[in-house]
Design a protein around this motif. Structure first.
Motif, short mmCIF file in Angstrom:
data_model
loop_
_atom_site.label_atom_id
_atom_site.label_comp_id
_atom_site.label_asym_id
_atom_site.label_seq_id
_atom_site.Cartn_x
_atom_site.Cartn_y
_atom_site.Cartn_z
N VAL A 1 38.27 39.71 44.49
CA VAL A 1 37.63 40.88 43.93
C VAL A 1 37.97 42.07 44.80
O VAL A 1 37.93 41.99 46.02
N MET A 2 38.32 43.16 44.15
CA MET A 2 38.55 44.41 44.84
C MET A 2 37.51 45.39 44.32
O MET A 2 37.14 45.34 43.16
N PHE A 3 37.01 46.26 45.20
CA PHE A 3 35.98 47.21 44.81
C PHE A 3 36.55 48.61 44.75
O PHE A 3 37.30 49.02 45.62
N GLY A 4 36.16 49.36 43.70
CA GLY A 4 36.56 50.74 43.55
C GLY A 4 35.68 51.66 44.36
O GLY A 4 34.78 51.22 45.08
N GLU A 5 35.92 52.95 44.26
CA GLU A 5 35.17 53.96 45.01
C GLU A 5 33.67 53.84 44.79
O GLU A 5 32.90 54.03 45.71
N GLU A 8 32.48 49.46 42.04
CA GLU A 8 32.65 48.67 40.83
C GLU A 8 33.69 47.59 41.12
O GLU A 8 34.72 47.86 41.70
N PRO A 9 33.39 46.35 40.77
CA PRO A 9 34.29 45.25 41.10
C PRO A 9 35.44 45.11 40.10
O PRO A 9 35.27 45.31 38.90
N PHE A 10 36.59 44.78 40.62
CA PHE A 10 37.76 44.45 39.81
C PHE A 10 38.20 43.05 40.22
O PHE A 10 38.55 42.82 41.36
N VAL A 11 38.15 42.12 39.27
CA VAL A 11 38.51 40.74 39.58
C VAL A 11 40.03 40.62 39.56
O VAL A 11 40.68 40.89 38.56
#
Length: 87
Positions: A1-5, A8-11
């Motif tokens: 998972v990467m998190f935006g500013e 918000e999570p991006f799988v």
């Protein structure tokens, strides 16, 4: 998972059991695994602590605008050394 500013999570990948253990491959691999995984986990923990402190300060109204945002951004960059930020 990467998190935006906005956190918000991006799988990016789903892993049912990520292996962060350093002693599950035998003694001969422990030092190598510790040298790879240790710094990663330390940086993630430091970054998470900075994000929690930033969010708490924001919620408490302690921040004073863009100058504080810049200071928090610097603290986050320092916590995540040698990482590439794509968002």
């Amino acid at each position: 998972v990467m998190f935006g500013e906005g956190l918000e999570p991006f799988v990016l990948e789903v892993n049912a059991g990520p292996n962060i253990a350093v002693d599950d491959r035998g003694e001969e691999s422990s030092s190598l695994l510790a040298s790879l995984k240790g710094p990663l986990l330390q940086q993630l923990a430091k970054w998470a602590a900075v994000r929690v402190a930033r969010n708490r300060a924001t919620e408490a109204g302690i921040t004073s605008g863009n100058s504080d945002k810049g200071e928090w951004d610097v603290k986050e960059r320092e916590a995540l050394q040698n990482w590439t930020r794509v968002l």
